[in-house]
Design an enzyme around this catalytic site. Structure first.
Site, PDB file in Angstrom:
ATOM      1  N   HIS A 263       0.879  -1.184   0.000  1.00 29.69           N
ATOM      2  CA  HIS A 263       0.000   0.000   0.000  1.00 29.69           C
ATOM      3  C   HIS A 263       0.911   1.227   0.000  1.00 29.69           C
ATOM      4  O   HIS A 263       1.654   1.442  -0.945  1.00 29.69           O
ATOM      5  CB  HIS A 263      -0.922  -0.116   1.214  1.00 29.69           C
ATOM      6  CG  HIS A 263      -2.043   0.866   1.278  1.00 29.69           C
ATOM      7  ND1 HIS A 263      -2.434   1.645   0.226  1.00 29.69           N
ATOM      8  CD2 HIS A 263      -2.884   1.205   2.311  1.00 29.69           C
ATOM      9  CE1 HIS A 263      -3.454   2.415   0.587  1.00 29.69           C
ATOM     10  NE2 HIS A 263      -3.737   2.166   1.860  1.00 29.69           N
ATOM     11  N   HIS A 302      -2.524  -2.393  -9.724  1.00 25.63           N
ATOM     12  CA  HIS A 302      -3.463  -1.808  -8.780  1.00 25.63           C
ATOM     13  C   HIS A 302      -4.699  -2.680  -8.746  1.00 25.63           C
ATOM     14  O   HIS A 302      -5.100  -3.226  -9.763  1.00 25.63           O
ATOM     15  CB  HIS A 302      -3.845  -0.386  -9.228  1.00 25.63           C
ATOM     16  CG  HIS A 302      -4.424   0.426  -8.137  1.00 25.63           C
ATOM     17  ND1 HIS A 302      -5.753   0.351  -7.793  1.00 25.63           N
ATOM     18  CD2 HIS A 302      -3.847   1.299  -7.274  1.00 25.63           C
ATOM     19  CE1 HIS A 302      -5.968   1.157  -6.772  1.00 25.63           C
ATOM     20  NE2 HIS A 302      -4.846   1.742  -6.433  1.00 25.63           N
ATOM     21  N   ASP A 358       2.604   5.455  -7.033  1.00 24.27           N
ATOM     22  CA  ASP A 358       3.894   5.383  -6.344  1.00 24.27           C
ATOM     23  C   ASP A 358       5.090   5.292  -7.270  1.00 24.27           C
ATOM     24  O   ASP A 358       6.228   5.400  -6.815  1.00 24.27           O
ATOM     25  CB  ASP A 358       3.909   4.163  -5.401  1.00 24.27           C
ATOM     26  CG  ASP A 358       2.964   4.365  -4.242  1.00 24.27           C
ATOM     27  OD1 ASP A 358       2.969   5.475  -3.705  1.00 24.27           O
ATOM     28  OD2 ASP A 358       2.229   3.432  -3.902  1.00 24.27           O
TER      29      ASP A 358
HETATM   30  N1  ACO Z   1       4.701  -6.960 -10.557  1.00 23.03           N
HETATM   31  C1  ACO Z   1       4.596  -8.185 -11.148  1.00 23.03           C
HETATM   32  N2  ACO Z   1       3.473  -8.898 -11.201  1.00 23.03           N
HETATM   33  C2  ACO Z   1       2.382  -8.365 -10.618  1.00 23.03           C
HETATM   34  C3  ACO Z   1       2.406  -7.098  -9.989  1.00 23.03           C
HETATM   35  C4  ACO Z   1       3.622  -6.387  -9.975  1.00 23.03           C
HETATM   36  N3  ACO Z   1       3.708  -5.189  -9.412  1.00 23.03           N
HETATM   37  N4  ACO Z   1       1.175  -6.820  -9.501  1.00 23.03           N
HETATM   38  C5  ACO Z   1       0.403  -7.866  -9.799  1.00 23.03           C
HETATM   39  N5  ACO Z   1       1.132  -8.805 -10.494  1.00 23.03           N
HETATM   40  C6  ACO Z   1       0.639 -10.057 -11.074  1.00 23.03           C
HETATM   41  C7  ACO Z   1       0.442 -11.117  -9.989  1.00 23.03           C
HETATM   42  O1  ACO Z   1       1.599 -11.909  -9.829  1.00 23.03           O
HETATM   43  C8  ACO Z   1      -0.717 -11.905 -10.573  1.00 23.03           C
HETATM   44  O2  ACO Z   1      -0.228 -12.736 -11.589  1.00 23.03           O
HETATM   45  P1  ACO Z   1      -0.857 -14.206 -11.801  1.00 23.03           P
HETATM   46  O3  ACO Z   1      -2.263 -13.953 -12.234  1.00 23.03           O
HETATM   47  O4  ACO Z   1       0.004 -14.839 -12.825  1.00 23.03           O
HETATM   48  O5  ACO Z   1      -0.784 -14.893 -10.463  1.00 23.03           O
HETATM   49  C9  ACO Z   1      -1.592 -10.832 -11.222  1.00 23.03           C
HETATM   50  O6  ACO Z   1      -0.665  -9.786 -11.595  1.00 23.03           O
HETATM   51  C10 ACO Z   1      -2.667 -10.261 -10.329  1.00 23.03           C
HETATM   52  O7  ACO Z   1      -2.050  -9.852  -9.106  1.00 23.03           O
HETATM   53  P2  ACO Z   1      -2.800  -9.760  -7.709  1.00 23.03           P
HETATM   54  O8  ACO Z   1      -1.790  -9.859  -6.602  1.00 23.03           O
HETATM   55  O9  ACO Z   1      -3.959 -10.706  -7.666  1.00 23.03           O
HETATM   56  O10 ACO Z   1      -3.375  -8.307  -7.762  1.00 23.03           O
HETATM   57  P3  ACO Z   1      -3.973  -7.515  -6.548  1.00 23.03           P
HETATM   58  O11 ACO Z   1      -5.075  -6.696  -7.089  1.00 23.03           O
HETATM   59  O12 ACO Z   1      -4.273  -8.422  -5.402  1.00 23.03           O
HETATM   60  O13 ACO Z   1      -2.747  -6.588  -6.072  1.00 23.03           O
HETATM   61  C11 ACO Z   1      -1.291  -4.788  -5.796  1.00 23.03           C
HETATM   62  C12 ACO Z   1      -2.684  -5.241  -6.290  1.00 23.03           C
HETATM   63  C13 ACO Z   1      -1.107  -5.192  -4.334  1.00 23.03           C
HETATM   64  C14 ACO Z   1      -1.226  -3.262  -5.878  1.00 23.03           C
HETATM   65  C15 ACO Z   1      -0.208  -5.437  -6.699  1.00 23.03           C
HETATM   66  O14 ACO Z   1      -0.367  -5.041  -8.032  1.00 23.03           O
HETATM   67  C16 ACO Z   1       1.217  -5.138  -6.197  1.00 23.03           C
HETATM   68  O15 ACO Z   1       1.715  -5.835  -5.312  1.00 23.03           O
HETATM   69  N6  ACO Z   1       1.877  -4.080  -6.794  1.00 23.03           N
HETATM   70  C17 ACO Z   1       3.187  -3.692  -6.345  1.00 23.03           C
HETATM   71  C18 ACO Z   1       3.067  -2.875  -5.071  1.00 23.03           C
HETATM   72  C19 ACO Z   1       2.546  -1.492  -5.343  1.00 23.03           C
HETATM   73  O16 ACO Z   1       2.985  -0.791  -6.235  1.00 23.03           O
HETATM   74  N7  ACO Z   1       1.588  -1.086  -4.484  1.00 23.03           N
HETATM   75  C20 ACO Z   1       1.015   0.253  -4.533  1.00 23.03           C
HETATM   76  C21 ACO Z   1      -0.408   0.208  -4.929  1.00 23.03           C
HETATM   77  S1  ACO Z   1      -1.065   1.832  -5.056  1.00 23.03           S
HETATM   78  C22 ACO Z   1      -1.315   2.294  -3.461  1.00 23.03           C
HETATM   79  O17 ACO Z   1      -1.541   1.536  -2.563  1.00 23.03           O
HETATM   80  C23 ACO Z   1      -1.212   3.671  -3.198  1.00 23.03           C
END
Ligand code: ACO
Length: 422
Positions: A263, A302, A358
């Site tokens: 987050h 996201h 971010d």
């Molecule tokens: N890098 C690589 N792969 C990713 C990323 C990433 N940043 N984000 C998601 N994926 C992939 C996952 O591995 C998954 O792949 P799969 O289907 O093969 O298993 C798919 O995309 C879906 O991912 P989820 O984890 O189910 O997505 P979720 O909606 O739960 O997560 C989150 C959202 C937490 C923001 C995620 O994208 C992440 O961890 N991003 C990096 C951290 C980040 O930048 N957070 C800031 C968010 S904005 C904020 O809070 C202000």
């Protein structure tokens, strides 16, 4: 065509028509038919836990509006304090209202002297500022016992003013503690962003000089981070606030949720990631490693945006405005290449992973002189207005306490075995 769905319970043949209101199914109507059958939705991906008139977010189309006003227009024309007013009270203030609001915030920036002098005494010198901020916000509830009177709208407004006013003071103190510098008193002659910069970086009297373009850039970042509807930390605030905890404890819970790297901790993680990549030549191997499941591309993806995060677009432009004054952040070229490589790669395209708020914010913060470990604190300051506007709205609506159900997956009933017989 009726705005409803019809469900048949095949176990009994019973049928029920459930209305769809504003794109949502009423859980109470649903549960009449399926008593004792719960939605299993641990991350709330398909659950609307609130009805809210504050922020509209359309993740498929990259739209973000506060109280109906597009984020792009607010970032260009408004100020953070005006946006905080808009979020909480629902309308843009008239000139006299804005002047009174600004005066109230400006004259509540000091914290109790007991608190200021001994604030972080028990902590190690290298304590993370987010831990310090979270505990000091919670600690503030002990100074304002009247804040417990959450049914009184006037009392609620008073606490919202105090929190928005004092959180930069606490945040700057957390930073000064971590670098062994004395705390700086708030300066009521400065605007909100400049006062925060002064409390962070002022070294000696008489004053603090800052090019207006830099405090303006920080103010724009504050606007962009002010609210984002039912995200993890706002949900934490709502859940805690639904128990009728005071607003300081409620905001402390939200700070704790924001701290995590998924987050608000992501902006700090982005900078560490760019540092680790180190040079443009390492970008492609890094992206390959992410695709093999070795870590995530921080600042990408996201839960709600499946398109460009509109805040990322504004921040990318703001970054160039800041670099005109500070010189280019050397990590910018790595970030630009990383974005280009990821957006051309089917792994990211097929999963609709785009830069989020971010991805570029950390580069601006670093150019403004903020150390990496304070980045999440820079997110918590403006999000306080968002958390409080949701808290206030929830209380105005007369909500029930948050209490989800669970799907029990443990053992069936069994008899206790004395320890000698196990
Ligand atoms: N890098 C690589 N792969 C990713 C990323 C990433 N940043 N984000 C998601 N994926 C992939 C996952 O591995 C998954 O792949 P799969 O289907 O093969 O298993 C798919 O995309 C879906 O991912 P989820 O984890 O189910 O997505 P979720 O909606 O739960 O997560 C989150 C959202 C937490 C923001 C995620 O994208 C992440 O961890 N991003 C990096 C951290 C980040 O930048 N957070 C800031 C968010 S904005 C904020 O809070 C202000």
């Amino acid at each position: 065509m009726p705005e409803s769905i019809t469900i048949t319970d095949n176990r009994t043949g019973e049928t029920i028509e459930v209305p769809i209101v504003d794109g949502a199914i009423d859980g109470a109507a649903w549960s009449k038919l399926l008593k004792g059958v719960w939605f299993y939705d641990p991350s709330f991906s398909t659950t609307a836990a609130a009805e809210s008139a504050i922020t509209e977010l359309d993740g498929e189309n990259g739209i973000l509006r506060y109280r109906g006003y597009p984020i792009e227009q607010l970032a260009e024309h408004s100020t953070y304090l005006e946006v905080a007013y808009l979020l909480i009270f629902g309308e843009l203030p008239l000139p006299a209202e804005l002047a009174a609001w600004t005066h109230e915030i400006t004259t509540h920036t000091y914290v109790h002297d007991n608190f200021r002098r001994k604030l972080f005494d028990p902590y190690h010198y290298d304590a993370h500022p987010m831990g310090l901020l979270t505990s000091s916000v919670a600690g503030m509830s002990t100074f304002y016992p009247d804040a417990k009177n959450i049914d009184d709208a006037g009392v609620r407004t008073e606490q919202m003013v105090r929190l928005i006013a004092k959180i930069p003071t606490l945040a700057a103190a957390a930073y000064r503690f971590s670098v062994g510098m004395p705390y700086v008193f708030p300066d009521n002659d400065l605007d909100y962003a400049t006062n925060f910069l002064a409390m962070m970086f002022k070294v000696a009297e008489p004053g603090f000089e800052c090019p207006p373009a830099l405090s303006k850039a920080l103010d724009v970042l504050f606007i962009l981070h002010a609210d984002h509807e039912q995200n993890c930390s706002t949900t934490a605030a709502r859940v805690v606030g639904s128990s009728h905890a005071d607003p300081y404890s409620t905001v402390a819970a939200a700070c704790a949720a924001l701290y995590g790297p998924r987050h608000g901790g992501a902006n700090e993680a982005v900078l560490r990631m760019l540092d680790e990549i180190g040079s443009i030549d390492n970008v492609e191997p890094f992206v390959d490693a992410v695709k093999e499941g070795k870590g995530r591309l921080m600042g990408f993806g996201h839960r709600v945006y499946k398109n460009f995060d509109p805040r990322a677009t504004i921040i990318k432009k703001a970054a160039y405005d800041v670099f005109e004054h500070t010189g280019k952040n050397p990590l910018l070229d790595i970030a630009l290449t990383l974005e280009e490589v990821a957006l051309a790669d089917d792994y990211f395209v097929s999963r609709k992973l785009y830069p989020n708020v971010d991805f570029y914010s950390g580069l601006i913060y670093e150019a403004l002189g903020f150390p990496t470990n304070i980045f999440t604190v820079l997110f918590a300051i403006p999000r306080t207005a968002g958390w409080l506007s949701h808290w206030n709205e929830m209380l105005e609506q007369g909500s029930r306490i948050a209490r989800p159900r669970q799907v029990y997956a443990g053992p069936a009933v069994r008899d206790y075995v004395p320890i000698s017989q196990r």
